[in-house]
Design a protein around this motif. Structure first.
Motif, PDB file in Angstrom:
ATOM      1  N   ASN A   9       1.028  -1.188   0.008  1.00 12.80           N
ATOM      2  CA  ASN A   9       0.054   0.030  -0.015  1.00 12.80           C
ATOM      3  C   ASN A   9       0.931   1.155   0.005  1.00 12.80           C
ATOM      4  OD1 ASN A   9      -2.078  -1.545  -0.068  1.00 12.80           O
ATOM      5  ND2 ASN A   9      -2.652  -1.240   2.187  1.00 12.80           N
ATOM      6  N   ILE A  31     -10.546   7.712  -3.748  1.00 11.97           N
ATOM      7  CA  ILE A  31     -10.474   6.477  -2.859  1.00 11.97           C
ATOM      8  C   ILE A  31     -11.389   6.818  -1.903  1.00 11.97           C
ATOM      9  CG2 ILE A  31      -9.218   5.713  -0.983  1.00 11.97           C
ATOM     10  CD1 ILE A  31      -8.292   4.252  -3.452  1.00 11.97           C
ATOM     11  N   GLU A  34     -15.127   6.345  -3.469  1.00 11.36           N
ATOM     12  CA  GLU A  34     -15.141   4.843  -3.137  1.00 11.36           C
ATOM     13  C   GLU A  34     -15.675   4.209  -2.143  1.00 11.36           C
ATOM     14  OE1 GLU A  34     -12.181   3.064  -5.384  1.00 11.36           O
ATOM     15  OE2 GLU A  34     -12.127   4.230  -7.250  1.00 11.36           O
ATOM     16  N   ARG A  35     -14.876   4.514  -0.839  1.00 10.62           N
ATOM     17  CA  ARG A  35     -15.033   3.993   0.317  1.00 10.62           C
ATOM     18  C   ARG A  35     -15.991   4.595   1.172  1.00 10.62           C
ATOM     19  NH1 ARG A  35      -9.027   1.443   1.492  1.00 10.62           N
ATOM     20  NH2 ARG A  35      -8.824   0.466  -0.824  1.00 10.62           N
ATOM     21  N   GLN A  36     -16.816   5.837   0.804  1.00  9.67           N
ATOM     22  CA  GLN A  36     -17.600   6.260   1.319  1.00  9.67           C
ATOM     23  C   GLN A  36     -17.111   6.837   2.685  1.00  9.67           C
ATOM     24  OE1 GLN A  36     -21.038   3.862   1.301  1.00  9.67           O
ATOM     25  NE2 GLN A  36     -21.552   4.385  -0.610  1.00  9.67           N
ATOM     26  N   MET A  37     -15.688   7.622   2.719  1.00 10.73           N
ATOM     27  CA  MET A  37     -15.253   8.104   3.703  1.00 10.73           C
ATOM     28  C   MET A  37     -15.118   9.661   3.608  1.00 10.73           C
ATOM     29  SD  MET A  37     -12.075   5.256   4.091  1.00 10.73           S
ATOM     30  CE  MET A  37     -11.126   6.313   5.704  1.00 10.73           C
ATOM     31  N   ARG A  45      -8.841   7.632  11.205  1.00  6.46           N
ATOM     32  CA  ARG A  45      -8.341   6.480  11.117  1.00  6.46           C
ATOM     33  C   ARG A  45      -6.792   6.470  10.873  1.00  6.46           C
ATOM     34  NH1 ARG A  45     -11.622   2.741   6.869  1.00  6.46           N
ATOM     35  NH2 ARG A  45     -10.570   1.202   7.495  1.00  6.46           N
ATOM     36  N   LEU A  76      -6.232   3.124   5.047  1.00  6.94           N
ATOM     37  CA  LEU A  76      -6.639   2.699   3.560  1.00  6.94           C
ATOM     38  C   LEU A  76      -6.698   1.042   3.341  1.00  6.94           C
ATOM     39  CD1 LEU A  76      -5.888   5.786   1.515  1.00  6.94           C
ATOM     40  CD2 LEU A  76      -8.023   5.195   2.312  1.00  6.94           C
ATOM     41  N   ASP A  78      -7.345  -2.314   3.157  1.00  7.84           N
ATOM     42  CA  ASP A  78      -8.606  -3.251   2.883  1.00  7.84           C
ATOM     43  C   ASP A  78      -7.962  -4.623   2.720  1.00  7.84           C
ATOM     44  OD1 ASP A  78     -10.580  -4.857   2.181  1.00  7.84           O
ATOM     45  OD2 ASP A  78     -11.404  -3.228   0.491  1.00  7.84           O
ATOM     46  N   VAL A  83      -4.415  -1.199  -1.978  1.00 11.22           N
ATOM     47  CA  VAL A  83      -4.898   0.186  -2.736  1.00 11.22           C
ATOM     48  C   VAL A  83      -4.238   0.423  -3.919  1.00 11.22           C
ATOM     49  CG1 VAL A  83      -4.120   2.644  -2.269  1.00 11.22           C
ATOM     50  CG2 VAL A  83      -4.757   1.396  -0.250  1.00 11.22           C
TER      51      VAL A  83
END
Length: 83
Positions: A9, A31, A34-37, A45, A76, A78, A83
């Protein structure tokens, strides 16, 4: 395993930064979408300030240092994808 994902990453983020800051900024914004952040979510985080996240997106801060890169990569991360 987690260290390998984190290293990958960080490398991916570095690649986005080296292309140019505009690409990194757009990538980071995509990003988050897409991750609804939100920027605040990423700040919480990662342990970075919301102002720092905003500065990266708005190209006010040129590039994250090594510790900030690791923090972004962790935040980020996952486990299903890189990433």
């Amino acid at each position: 395993m987690v260290v390998d994902i984190l290293t990958t990453n960080v490398a991916a983020i570095r690649d986005k930064m080296s292309a140019d800051m505009d690409s990194f900024s757009i990538w980071l914004e995509e990003i988050l979408r897409e991750r609804q952040m939100s920027q605040a979510d990423l700040a919480r985080r990662s342990g970075l300030s919301r102002q720092a996240i905003s500065a990266y997106i708005n190209q006010k801060r040129i590039s994250p240092d090594e510790e900030a890169l690791k923090a972004l990569a962790r935040a980020l991360q996952d486990r299903k994808s890189v990433v």
